[in-house]
Design an enzyme around this catalytic site. Structure first.
Site, PDB file in Angstrom:
ATOM      1  N   LYS A   1      59.550  16.623  47.636  1.00  0.00           N
ATOM      2  CA  LYS A   1      60.565  16.496  46.579  1.00  0.00           C
ATOM      3  C   LYS A   1      60.756  15.019  46.291  1.00  0.00           C
ATOM      4  O   LYS A   1      60.443  14.171  47.140  1.00  0.00           O
ATOM      5  CB  LYS A   1      61.884  17.119  47.058  1.00  0.00           C
TER       6      LYS A   1
ATOM      7  N   ASP B   1      62.898  18.968  37.784  1.00  0.00           N
ATOM      8  CA  ASP B   1      64.087  19.498  38.456  1.00  0.00           C
ATOM      9  C   ASP B   1      65.249  19.033  37.571  1.00  0.00           C
ATOM     10  O   ASP B   1      65.037  18.737  36.383  1.00  0.00           O
ATOM     11  CB  ASP B   1      64.182  18.956  39.898  1.00  0.00           C
TER      12      ASP B   1
HETATM   13  P1  NDP Z   1      68.717  20.916  34.347  1.00  0.00           P
HETATM   14  O1  NDP Z   1      68.907  19.460  34.430  1.00  0.00           O
HETATM   15  O2  NDP Z   1      67.844  21.472  33.289  1.00  0.00           O
HETATM   16  O3  NDP Z   1      70.124  21.643  34.234  1.00  0.00           O
HETATM   17  C1  NDP Z   1      71.113  21.480  35.206  1.00  0.00           C
HETATM   18  C2  NDP Z   1      72.363  22.196  34.723  1.00  0.00           C
HETATM   19  O4  NDP Z   1      73.321  22.177  35.781  1.00  0.00           O
HETATM   20  C3  NDP Z   1      73.010  21.511  33.538  1.00  0.00           C
HETATM   21  O5  NDP Z   1      73.708  22.460  32.772  1.00  0.00           O
HETATM   22  C4  NDP Z   1      73.983  20.536  34.224  1.00  0.00           C
HETATM   23  O6  NDP Z   1      75.094  20.168  33.427  1.00  0.00           O
HETATM   24  C5  NDP Z   1      74.447  21.379  35.402  1.00  0.00           C
HETATM   25  N1  NDP Z   1      74.805  20.491  36.506  1.00  0.00           N
HETATM   26  C6  NDP Z   1      74.012  19.584  37.130  1.00  0.00           C
HETATM   27  N2  NDP Z   1      74.682  18.911  38.059  1.00  0.00           N
HETATM   28  C7  NDP Z   1      75.936  19.391  38.015  1.00  0.00           C
HETATM   29  C8  NDP Z   1      77.108  19.113  38.747  1.00  0.00           C
HETATM   30  N3  NDP Z   1      77.133  18.172  39.701  1.00  0.00           N
HETATM   31  N4  NDP Z   1      78.221  19.835  38.443  1.00  0.00           N
HETATM   32  C9  NDP Z   1      78.199  20.784  37.487  1.00  0.00           C
HETATM   33  N5  NDP Z   1      77.107  21.089  36.757  1.00  0.00           N
HETATM   34  C10 NDP Z   1      76.011  20.414  37.022  1.00  0.00           C
HETATM   35  O7  NDP Z   1      68.197  21.360  35.806  1.00  0.00           O
HETATM   36  P2  NDP Z   1      67.451  22.694  36.221  1.00  0.00           P
HETATM   37  O8  NDP Z   1      67.963  23.830  35.429  1.00  0.00           O
HETATM   38  O9  NDP Z   1      65.999  22.406  36.260  1.00  0.00           O
HETATM   39  O10 NDP Z   1      67.910  22.841  37.753  1.00  0.00           O
HETATM   40  C11 NDP Z   1      69.099  23.543  38.125  1.00  0.00           C
HETATM   41  C12 NDP Z   1      69.026  23.904  39.595  1.00  0.00           C
HETATM   42  O11 NDP Z   1      67.878  24.739  39.827  1.00  0.00           O
HETATM   43  C13 NDP Z   1      68.875  22.743  40.575  1.00  0.00           C
HETATM   44  O12 NDP Z   1      69.523  23.069  41.789  1.00  0.00           O
HETATM   45  C14 NDP Z   1      67.386  22.695  40.824  1.00  0.00           C
HETATM   46  O13 NDP Z   1      67.066  22.075  42.052  1.00  0.00           O
HETATM   47  C15 NDP Z   1      67.075  24.191  40.858  1.00  0.00           C
HETATM   48  N6  NDP Z   1      65.672  24.532  40.616  1.00  0.00           N
HETATM   49  C16 NDP Z   1      65.015  24.125  39.469  1.00  0.00           C
HETATM   50  C17 NDP Z   1      63.717  24.499  39.254  1.00  0.00           C
HETATM   51  C18 NDP Z   1      63.012  24.187  37.988  1.00  0.00           C
HETATM   52  O14 NDP Z   1      61.891  24.695  37.815  1.00  0.00           O
HETATM   53  N7  NDP Z   1      63.559  23.423  37.079  1.00  0.00           N
HETATM   54  C19 NDP Z   1      62.961  25.244  40.279  1.00  0.00           C
HETATM   55  C20 NDP Z   1      63.756  25.704  41.389  1.00  0.00           C
HETATM   56  C21 NDP Z   1      65.051  25.325  41.546  1.00  0.00           C
HETATM   57  P3  NDP Z   1      75.137  18.679  32.791  1.00  0.00           P
HETATM   58  O15 NDP Z   1      74.049  18.668  31.769  1.00  0.00           O
HETATM   59  O16 NDP Z   1      76.510  18.552  32.245  1.00  0.00           O
HETATM   60  O17 NDP Z   1      74.854  17.735  33.939  1.00  0.00           O
END
Ligand code: NDP
Length: 447
Positions: free
Chosen positions: A128, A168
Site C-alpha cells: 500500500k 484508493d
Molecule cells: P474516494 O476518494 O473515491 O471516496 C472516498 C469517499 O469517502 C468520499 O466520499 C469522501 O468524502 C469520503 N471520506 C473520505 N475520508 C473521509 C473522512 N475522514 N470522513 C468522512 N468521509 C470521508 O475513495 P474510494 O471510494 O476509492 O475509497 C473508499 C474506501 O474504500 C477506503 O477505505 C478505501 O481504502 C477502500 N477501498 C477502495 C478500493 C478502490 O478500489 N478504490 C478498493 C478496496 C477498498 P470527501 O470527498 O468529502 O473526502
C-alpha cells in the site's frame, strides 16, 4: 506456552515495535483474534517466527514529494510505499492521497491487503502507499504536478513483476493517468502492467472502476442468500460518495435494492425515493462538488451536516468512506433499526466494539478483506490482460468478478465452519487469507 500466550507475546512486540500507529495495531489485533484457533489446529505456523515475519513489512519507503502550486508557491508532502509481503506474487495495493495519511495508516492498509489479496485466490502479494497530499480544491494542473513528482521517486521501486499500485481514497482515473504518464516518460517503456485502474483506451480493464463497489454488492447478495433472502426490495445505506460508494449503489440498484442515503466528509443526504445515480456521478465524478448540492436538484432529498448517516433505518449497511467511521453508538442504532447485513466497502470502517455488537446481535457482518476484495481482484484481471496484450468485454469481466466474489464468500463461510466459527465472516476471512500466505512463506523458507 499456550497458543493464547504465544499470540499475546507477538502482539505486545508489534505494539512496542510500531509505537504510535493505532490503526496498524487495530488491524493486527483483528487478525490475531483469529490466529489462536488456527494455531490450535496447526501449531507449526508458530515455528520459524512466521507470524512475526508476517507483521514486519519486507520494505518501507518514505520520500519527499516537492511540487509547485498554480501561484508559484512550493509545497512539500511525504510519500510512502510499504511493500508488505510478496509470498504470493508482486506487491499489490492502492495509493491513497489524503491529509490523514501517515506510516501507520499505510501499514494498516498494507497488512490488510496481504490477506485480502490472498482471499481472492489470485497470485498477488500485499502492499500500500500514498501521500499526505489533499487533492480537494486543487486544479488539474496542480494534481498533475504532484503526481509527476510522486512518481519521480516511486518509479524506482515498482514494476510489473515487483509492485503494482492502483487507486484508493483521492486517487482515481485522473491521478492514475498522470502517474502512468510520468512512469512511461521516466522509463521510456509502455509497461502497462505497472499500474492498474488505467483508462480503458490505454491498457485499463473494463469494470475496474466499478469493481470494488460491484463486488461489495455481489458479496451482500451472497450474504442475504445465506440468510434465505435477497436484495430485492431491501433498503440500503451506503456511506461515502466516492469510487466504492457510487458503484456499490449502482449494483445494489441493479440487484433490486434501494439505496436511500450516501455521504461525504461534509454530511449525508437522504433521498426516500432512492439515490439518483446519474446526478450523483455528475456531482462527484464530473463537477467534484459537495454532497449537499444533490438537494439543489432533488427537492425530496434532505442534507444533514452534523449527525450520523447510520441513524437512517436500513436492512443493509455498506460503510464505504474511511476507517473507523461506524462506531459502537452507530452500531447500536443500526441494530435497533433491525439491520440484517453489514458489509465493509471501505477498509476497516467499523470499530472493533461495533463489530462485537453486530456479532452479539446476530447481524451478518463481513469485513473489508472479503467484501471489498473485488477491486484488487479486478486489478489482477487487468494485469492478466496487460500481460497477454488482451482486452476483455465489460460483460465477461463483470462475470469473472461475480464469480470471484462468489468464491470468496464460499471460502470465507466454509473456513469459518471448518474452524468452529460457523457464520463468522471475520474469522473465516482472516483464517482463509492467512493460511494461504503462511503456507507459501513456509515453502519459500526464511527470506
Ligand atoms: P474516494 O476518494 O473515491 O471516496 C472516498 C469517499 O469517502 C468520499 O466520499 C469522501 O468524502 C469520503 N471520506 C473520505 N475520508 C473521509 C473522512 N475522514 N470522513 C468522512 N468521509 C470521508 O475513495 P474510494 O471510494 O476509492 O475509497 C473508499 C474506501 O474504500 C477506503 O477505505 C478505501 O481504502 C477502500 N477501498 C477502495 C478500493 C478502490 O478500489 N478504490 C478498493 C478496496 C477498498 P470527501 O470527498 O468529502 O473526502
Amino acid at each position: 506456552m499456550s497458543t493464547r500466550d504465544q499470540i499475546e507475546a507477538i502482539y505486545q512486540q508489534v505494539l512496542t515495535r510500531n509505537a504510535g500507529e493505532p490503526e496498524f495495531h487495530q488491524a493486527a489485533a483483528e487478525v490475531f483474534e483469529s490466529l489462536q484457533v488456527v494455531l490450535e489446529h496447526r501449531p507449526e505456523y508458530a515455528d520459524a517466527a512466521l507470524i512475526e515475519r508476517l507483521c514486519e513489512p519486507e520494505r518501507q519507503i518514505i520520500f519527499r514529494v516537492p511540487w509547485v502550486d498554480d501561484s508559484g508557491s512550493v509545497h512539500v508532502n511525504r510519500g510512502f510505499r510499504v511493500q508488505y509481503n510478496s509470498a504470493l506474487g508482486p506487491y499489490k495495493g492502492g495509493l491513497r492521497f489524503h491529509p490523514s495519511v501517515n506510516l501507520g495508516i499505510v501499514k494498516f492498509l498494507g497488512f490488510e491487503q496481504i490477506f485480502k489479496n490472498s482471499l481472492t485466490g489470485l497470485p498477488i502479494g500485499g502492499g500500500k502507499g500514498g501521500a499526505d497530499f489533499d487533492p480537494k480544491g486543487r486544479s488539474d494542473a496542480e494534481v498533475m504536478r504532484f503526481c509527476q513528482s510522486f512518481m519521480t521517486e516511486l518509479h524506482r521501486h515498482i514494476g510489473e513483476y515487483t509492485d503494482v499500485p492502483a487507486g484508493d481514497i483521492g486517487v482515481g482515473g485522473r491521478e492514475i493517468g498522470y502517474l502512468f504518464g510520468q512512469y512511461k516518460r521516466l522509463t521510456n517503456s509502455y509497461e502497462s502492467g505497472v499500474l492498474t485502474g488505467k483508462g480503458t483506451s490505454w491498457g485499463g480493464s473494463q469494470v475496474r472502476r466499478e469493481a470494488t463497489g460491484y463486488g461489495a454488492a455481489y458479496f451482500v447478495a451472497d450474504m442475504l442468500e445465506t440468510l434465505g433472502t435477497s436484495l430485492d426490495g431491501k433498503t440500503v445505506v451506503v456511506s461515502g460518495s466516492g469510487n466504492v460508494a457510487i458503484y456499490a449503489i449502482e449494483k445494489v440498484h441493479q440487484l433490486g435494492g434501494k439505496v436511500v442515503a450516501c455521504s461525504d466528509s461534509s454530511g449525508y443526504v437522504v433521498d426516500p425515493n432512492g439515490i439518483n445515480l446519474e446526478l450523483l456521478k455528475d456531482l462527484k465524478e464530473v463537477r467534484r462538488e459537495r454532497i449537499s448540492a444533490y438537494c439543489d436538484t432533488v427537492k425530496a432529498a434532505t442534507f444533514t451536516a452534523d449527525g450520523s448517516i447510520w441513524d437512517v433505518a436500513c436492512d443493509v449497511a455498506i460503510p464505504s468512506a474511511t476507517q473507523n467511521e461506524l462506531d459502537a453508538d452507530a452500531a447500536k442504532v443500526l441494530i435497533n433499526n433491525q439491520v440484517r447485513v453489514v458489509a465493509e466497502g471501505a477498509n476497516m470502517p467499523t470499530t472493533p466494539d461495533a463489530v462485537q455488537l453486530f456479532r452479539d446481535a446476530g447481524v451478518a457482518f463481513a469485513p473489508g478483506k472479503a467484501a471489498n476484495a473485488g477491486g484488487v481482484a479486478t486489478s489482477a484481471l487487468e494485469m492478466q490482460q496487460n500481460a497477454s496484450r488482451d482486452s476483455w468485454s465489460f460483460h465477461y469481466t463483470d462475470e469473472r468478478l461475480a464469480a470471484i466474489m462468489n468464491g470468496i464468500h464460499a471460502r470465507t463461510i466454509e473456513t469459518a465452519a471448518e474452524y468452529g466459527k460457523p457464520g463468522d465472516y471475520v474469522h473465516g476471512a482472516n483464517i482463509a487469507g492467512f493460511i494461504k500466505v503462511a503456507d507459501a512463506m513456509v515453502a519459500l523458507g526464511v527470506v
